[in-house]
Write a protein that holds these residues in place. Structure first.
Motif, PDB file in Angstrom:
ATOM      1  N   ARG A   7       2.868   1.551  -3.489  1.00  0.00           N
ATOM      2  CA  ARG A   7       1.816   1.744  -4.480  1.00  0.00           C
ATOM      3  C   ARG A   7       1.381   3.588  -4.375  1.00  0.00           C
ATOM      4  NH1 ARG A   7      -2.415  -0.088  -8.340  1.00  0.00           N
ATOM      5  NH2 ARG A   7      -4.297   0.887  -8.277  1.00  0.00           N
ATOM      6  N   SER A   8       1.299   4.000  -3.156  1.00  0.00           N
ATOM      7  CA  SER A   8       1.161   5.108  -2.444  1.00  0.00           C
ATOM      8  C   SER A   8       1.941   6.647  -3.601  1.00  0.00           C
ATOM      9  CB  SER A   8       0.017   5.351  -1.443  1.00  0.00           C
ATOM     10  OG  SER A   8       1.539   5.380  -0.882  1.00  0.00           O
ATOM     11  N   LEU A   9       3.399   5.993  -3.125  1.00  0.00           N
ATOM     12  CA  LEU A   9       4.536   6.516  -3.406  1.00  0.00           C
ATOM     13  C   LEU A   9       4.281   6.683  -5.318  1.00  0.00           C
ATOM     14  CD1 LEU A   9       6.875   5.670  -1.196  1.00  0.00           C
ATOM     15  CD2 LEU A   9       6.378   7.749  -1.113  1.00  0.00           C
ATOM     16  N   GLU A  10       3.771   5.401  -5.625  1.00  0.00           N
ATOM     17  CA  GLU A  10       4.057   5.604  -7.061  1.00  0.00           C
ATOM     18  C   GLU A  10       2.748   6.603  -7.741  1.00  0.00           C
ATOM     19  OE1 GLU A  10       4.944   4.485 -11.311  1.00  0.00           O
ATOM     20  OE2 GLU A  10       6.156   4.743  -9.483  1.00  0.00           O
ATOM     21  N   ARG A  11       2.166   5.885  -6.859  1.00  0.00           N
ATOM     22  CA  ARG A  11       0.580   7.459  -7.750  1.00  0.00           C
ATOM     23  C   ARG A  11       0.797   8.370  -6.817  1.00  0.00           C
ATOM     24  NH1 ARG A  11      -4.899   7.296  -8.009  1.00  0.00           N
ATOM     25  NH2 ARG A  11      -5.142   5.656  -7.437  1.00  0.00           N
ATOM     26  N   GLU A  12       1.754   9.457  -6.136  1.00  0.00           N
ATOM     27  CA  GLU A  12       1.840  10.420  -5.917  1.00  0.00           C
ATOM     28  C   GLU A  12       2.953  11.118  -7.079  1.00  0.00           C
ATOM     29  OE1 GLU A  12       4.201  13.280  -2.188  1.00  0.00           O
ATOM     30  OE2 GLU A  12       3.568  11.214  -1.484  1.00  0.00           O
ATOM     31  N   ARG A  13       3.895   9.692  -7.069  1.00  0.00           N
ATOM     32  CA  ARG A  13       4.456  10.295  -8.243  1.00  0.00           C
ATOM     33  C   ARG A  13       4.392  10.296  -9.804  1.00  0.00           C
ATOM     34  NH1 ARG A  13       7.284   8.617 -12.200  1.00  0.00           N
ATOM     35  NH2 ARG A  13       6.334   6.585 -12.612  1.00  0.00           N
TER      36      ARG A  13
ATOM     37  N   ILE B 137       0.729  -1.422   0.146  1.00  0.00           N
ATOM     38  CA  ILE B 137       0.122   0.201  -0.426  1.00  0.00           C
ATOM     39  C   ILE B 137       1.154   0.771   0.101  1.00  0.00           C
ATOM     40  CG2 ILE B 137      -1.782   1.013   1.612  1.00  0.00           C
ATOM     41  CD1 ILE B 137      -3.075  -1.268   2.158  1.00  0.00           C
ATOM     42  N   TYR B 138       1.708   1.708   1.146  1.00  0.00           N
ATOM     43  CA  TYR B 138       2.728   2.705   0.638  1.00  0.00           C
ATOM     44  C   TYR B 138       3.654   2.712  -0.460  1.00  0.00           C
ATOM     45  CZ  TYR B 138       6.741   5.480   2.444  1.00  0.00           C
ATOM     46  OH  TYR B 138       7.367   6.092   2.721  1.00  0.00           O
TER      47      TYR B 138
ATOM     48  N   GLU C 166       1.228  11.471  -9.927  1.00  0.00           N
ATOM     49  CA  GLU C 166       0.411  13.238 -10.146  1.00  0.00           C
ATOM     50  C   GLU C 166       1.887  14.014 -10.049  1.00  0.00           C
ATOM     51  OE1 GLU C 166      -1.939  12.788  -6.449  1.00  0.00           O
ATOM     52  OE2 GLU C 166      -3.029  11.315  -7.266  1.00  0.00           O
TER      53      GLU C 166
ATOM     54  N   ARG D  67       7.008  -3.369  -8.062  1.00  0.00           N
ATOM     55  CA  ARG D  67       6.394  -4.322  -7.233  1.00  0.00           C
ATOM     56  C   ARG D  67       6.761  -5.924  -6.942  1.00  0.00           C
ATOM     57  NH1 ARG D  67       1.481  -4.682  -4.344  1.00  0.00           N
ATOM     58  NH2 ARG D  67       0.190  -5.700  -5.593  1.00  0.00           N
TER      59      ARG D  67
ATOM     60  N   LEU E  29      -0.101   3.710 -12.690  1.00  0.00           N
ATOM     61  CA  LEU E  29      -0.049   2.008 -12.171  1.00  0.00           C
ATOM     62  C   LEU E  29      -0.305   0.890 -12.426  1.00  0.00           C
ATOM     63  CD1 LEU E  29      -2.929   4.235 -10.222  1.00  0.00           C
ATOM     64  CD2 LEU E  29      -0.205   3.563  -9.761  1.00  0.00           C
TER      65      LEU E  29
END
Length: 88
Positions: A27-33, A24-25, A35, A64, A55
């Motif tokens: 994946r959230s870092l990748e989403r933030e990158r 989860i962590y 964005e 991953r 993603l």
């Protein structure tokens, strides 16, 4: 012998929790990158489309798959210790 299996069961439950937290962590870092990349770049597609496409690519990435080492490394260490302590 039963105590070892109980320890192994609770150990793998703990490793599963750690695995999901890391997944989860990261994946959230990748989403933030993604964005931030969209905000700073001249990307033609929509923000949601860019993030979704990024993603989807992340799901098949090596980064991953490396999270599975959360299970592999402790298991290998325990097996090595059992082998060394019993057969040397």
């Amino acid at each position: 012998m039963i105590a070892f299996f109980k320890l192994a069961l609770f150990g793998y439950i703990a490793l599963t929790v750690i695995y999901w937290l890391l997944a989860i962590y990261f994946r959230s870092l990748e989403r933030e990158r993604l964005e931030k990349e969209y905000d700073h770049g001249q990307i033609e597609e929509t923000r949601d489309g860019h993030v979704a496409q990024g993603l989807a690519a992340y799901e098949n990435s090596l980064r991953r798959r490396l999270i599975w080492l959360v299970f592999v490394i402790p298991t290998a260490v325990v097996i090595a210790l059992v082998w060394i302590l019993n057969f040397s």
